[in-house]
Write an enzyme that holds these catalytic residues in place. Structure first.
Site, PDB file in Angstrom:
ATOM      1  N   ARG A 105     -13.507  -4.975  -6.072  1.00  0.00           N
ATOM      2  CA  ARG A 105     -12.303  -4.075  -6.266  1.00  0.00           C
ATOM      3  C   ARG A 105     -12.609  -2.700  -6.588  1.00  0.00           C
ATOM      4  O   ARG A 105     -13.000  -2.710  -7.789  1.00  0.00           O
ATOM      5  CB  ARG A 105     -11.061  -4.700  -6.969  1.00  0.00           C
ATOM      6  CG  ARG A 105      -9.856  -3.994  -6.973  1.00  0.00           C
ATOM      7  CD  ARG A 105      -8.775  -4.708  -7.951  1.00  0.00           C
ATOM      8  NE  ARG A 105      -7.555  -4.130  -7.989  1.00  0.00           N
ATOM      9  CZ  ARG A 105      -6.587  -4.516  -7.514  1.00  0.00           C
ATOM     10  NH1 ARG A 105      -6.542  -5.044  -6.511  1.00  0.00           N
ATOM     11  NH2 ARG A 105      -5.518  -3.875  -7.829  1.00  0.00           N
ATOM     12  N   HIS A 132      -6.530  -3.393   2.160  1.00  0.00           N
ATOM     13  CA  HIS A 132      -6.435  -4.817   1.038  1.00  0.00           C
ATOM     14  C   HIS A 132      -6.065  -5.969   2.311  1.00  0.00           C
ATOM     15  O   HIS A 132      -5.086  -6.661   2.040  1.00  0.00           O
ATOM     16  CB  HIS A 132      -5.207  -4.308   0.429  1.00  0.00           C
ATOM     17  CG  HIS A 132      -4.813  -5.125  -0.973  1.00  0.00           C
ATOM     18  ND1 HIS A 132      -6.246  -6.156  -1.410  1.00  0.00           N
ATOM     19  CD2 HIS A 132      -4.114  -4.902  -1.847  1.00  0.00           C
ATOM     20  CE1 HIS A 132      -5.478  -6.620  -2.638  1.00  0.00           C
ATOM     21  NE2 HIS A 132      -4.565  -6.247  -2.793  1.00  0.00           N
ATOM     22  N   GLN A 135      -4.644  -9.326   0.597  1.00  0.00           N
ATOM     23  CA  GLN A 135      -3.001  -9.214   0.400  1.00  0.00           C
ATOM     24  C   GLN A 135      -2.474  -9.654   1.650  1.00  0.00           C
ATOM     25  O   GLN A 135      -1.519 -10.311   1.776  1.00  0.00           O
ATOM     26  CB  GLN A 135      -2.836  -7.563   0.105  1.00  0.00           C
ATOM     27  CG  GLN A 135      -0.910  -7.669  -0.243  1.00  0.00           C
ATOM     28  CD  GLN A 135      -0.928  -8.507  -1.213  1.00  0.00           C
ATOM     29  OE1 GLN A 135      -1.170  -8.436  -2.373  1.00  0.00           O
ATOM     30  NE2 GLN A 135       0.252  -9.256  -1.133  1.00  0.00           N
ATOM     31  N   ASP A 223       5.493  -0.443  -0.843  1.00  0.00           N
ATOM     32  CA  ASP A 223       4.657  -0.387  -1.932  1.00  0.00           C
ATOM     33  C   ASP A 223       4.735   0.572  -2.949  1.00  0.00           C
ATOM     34  O   ASP A 223       5.460   1.718  -2.450  1.00  0.00           O
ATOM     35  CB  ASP A 223       3.109  -0.287  -1.122  1.00  0.00           C
ATOM     36  CG  ASP A 223       2.023  -0.659  -2.085  1.00  0.00           C
ATOM     37  OD1 ASP A 223       2.309  -1.111  -3.417  1.00  0.00           O
ATOM     38  OD2 ASP A 223       0.685  -0.479  -1.748  1.00  0.00           O
ATOM     39  N   CYS A 262       3.599  -6.002  -2.379  1.00  0.00           N
ATOM     40  CA  CYS A 262       2.273  -6.479  -2.989  1.00  0.00           C
ATOM     41  C   CYS A 262       2.479  -6.586  -4.495  1.00  0.00           C
ATOM     42  O   CYS A 262       1.381  -7.246  -5.223  1.00  0.00           O
ATOM     43  CB  CYS A 262       1.104  -5.746  -2.292  1.00  0.00           C
ATOM     44  SG  CYS A 262       0.912  -4.161  -2.674  1.00  0.00           S
ATOM     45  N   ARG A 290      -1.567 -15.318  -2.731  1.00  0.00           N
ATOM     46  CA  ARG A 290      -2.807 -14.728  -2.993  1.00  0.00           C
ATOM     47  C   ARG A 290      -3.781 -15.791  -3.302  1.00  0.00           C
ATOM     48  O   ARG A 290      -4.949 -15.532  -2.706  1.00  0.00           O
ATOM     49  CB  ARG A 290      -2.628 -13.811  -3.922  1.00  0.00           C
ATOM     50  CG  ARG A 290      -1.885 -12.252  -3.502  1.00  0.00           C
ATOM     51  CD  ARG A 290      -2.882 -11.492  -2.515  1.00  0.00           C
ATOM     52  NE  ARG A 290      -3.975 -11.241  -2.957  1.00  0.00           N
ATOM     53  CZ  ARG A 290      -4.264 -10.171  -3.794  1.00  0.00           C
ATOM     54  NH1 ARG A 290      -3.322  -9.509  -4.489  1.00  0.00           N
ATOM     55  NH2 ARG A 290      -5.554  -9.842  -4.269  1.00  0.00           N
TER      56      ARG A 290
END
Length: 303
Positions: A105, A132, A135, A223, A262, A290
């Site tokens: 990450r 991402h 996700q 987001d 998310c 997830r």
């Protein structure tokens, strides 16, 4: 010797492979719920490198590996030699001798690419400033659990055309749904990903009109407006205010539309409490998935 199976971005996969991963994720989720999970990762170790803070990515990958019999080693930037000048290439070579897979990450997509180039074990994209994908696999899984196949549906995005939006663009092409992105012109997704989507026949529009994007949508996404490392936070909030997902905006979507985020959410900024805690919201199912989507990804990577 078979090729190493990395999971970096959704545009690198064909639809069948992504479907196979989601099918595996669903099977593993059901097996866990029924108490019949098998330790398919026994003897396997995942190394996770975090150059950005994380709640969901860290816990979901760690718990997923452990639930299926595997082990996890977690390193922050401060705890690895990456933070002291060792090259990504050298790190990749060393970790490949210790672990069965590497998840990173990070901010810079180039670090992910360097890991892929030099690692001899699977590399998984846990987030970069560009994308991402884990996700969005969880998000597609969540939508289909609630509403059936996402193919042919209308997905709306209201806010910054950021890394999560990029992975939604990839997904729209691969899974065959319409994607409408509403964002300020200054925060549009990168031209490269939009050009790719157009060349691949994707049904994607980008405008500055949030109401038009949400009109008749099956799913509305938001987001955070200010991510880690973003400058000029106050200016971004002012620019993005017209894109807040509130009850008035959600009213333009289908009556049974879903809302996703998310997380983490900044309540009162990109989304109001009435929406994120309301009847359209499936954010907790989304967050749970997830765990299961990433089990599917790990199972595919590790064979």
């Amino acid at each position: 010797m078979s090729a190493v199976k990395h999971f970096l971005d959704l545009d690198r996969f064909d639809t069948k492979t992504l479907r196979d991963i989601l099918d595996m994720a669903g099977s593993l989720k059901r097996a866990h719920a029924d108490g019949v999970s098998k330790p398919i990762f026994a003897g396997k170790t995942l190394v996770m490198i975090f150059e950005k803070p994380s709640t969901r990515t860290r816990v979901s990958f760690q718990v997923g590996m452990q639930q299926l019999g595997g082990q996890v080693v977690v390193m922050s930037d401060a705890e690895s030699q990456l933070g002291r000048g060792e090259t990504v290439a050298d790190t990749a070579r060393v970790l490949s001798r210790y672990a069965d897979a590497i998840m990173i990450r990070t901010d810079d997509p180039k670090k992910l690419q360097d890991l892929e180039t030099h690692a001899t074990v699977p590399v998984i994209n846990g987030l970069t400033d560009y994308s991402h994908p884990c996700q969005i696999m969880a998000d597609v899984m969540t939508f289909e659990e609630h509403r059936g196949p996402i193919e042919g549906k209308v997905v709306a995005w209201s806010g910054d055309g950021n890394n999560v939006a990029t992975s939604w663009i990839h997904a729209a092409v691969r899974f065959g749904f319409t994607l409408r992105i509403a964002c300020p012109d200054a925060l549009r997704p990168t031209p490269g990903v939009l050009d790719w989507a157009a060349s691949a026949g994707g049904d994607i529009t980008v405008s500055e009109d949030a109401a038009a994007a949400v009109d008749g949508a099956d799913l509305v996404n938001a987001d955070t407006w200010v991510s880690m490392g973003d400058a000029n936070a106050d200016a971004r909030r002012k620019l993005l205010q017209p894109y807040q997902v509130n009850q008035a905006l959600m009213a333009g979507a289908k009556a049974d539309a879903l809302f996703m985020h998310c997380l983490p959410a900044h309540r009162g900024e990109e989304v109001t409490d009435a929406v994120i805690d309301g009847p359209h919201s499936v954010i907790w199912d989304e967050a749970e998935n997830r765990l299961h989507a990433q089990k599917g990804i790990l199972a595919w990577c590790l064979g």
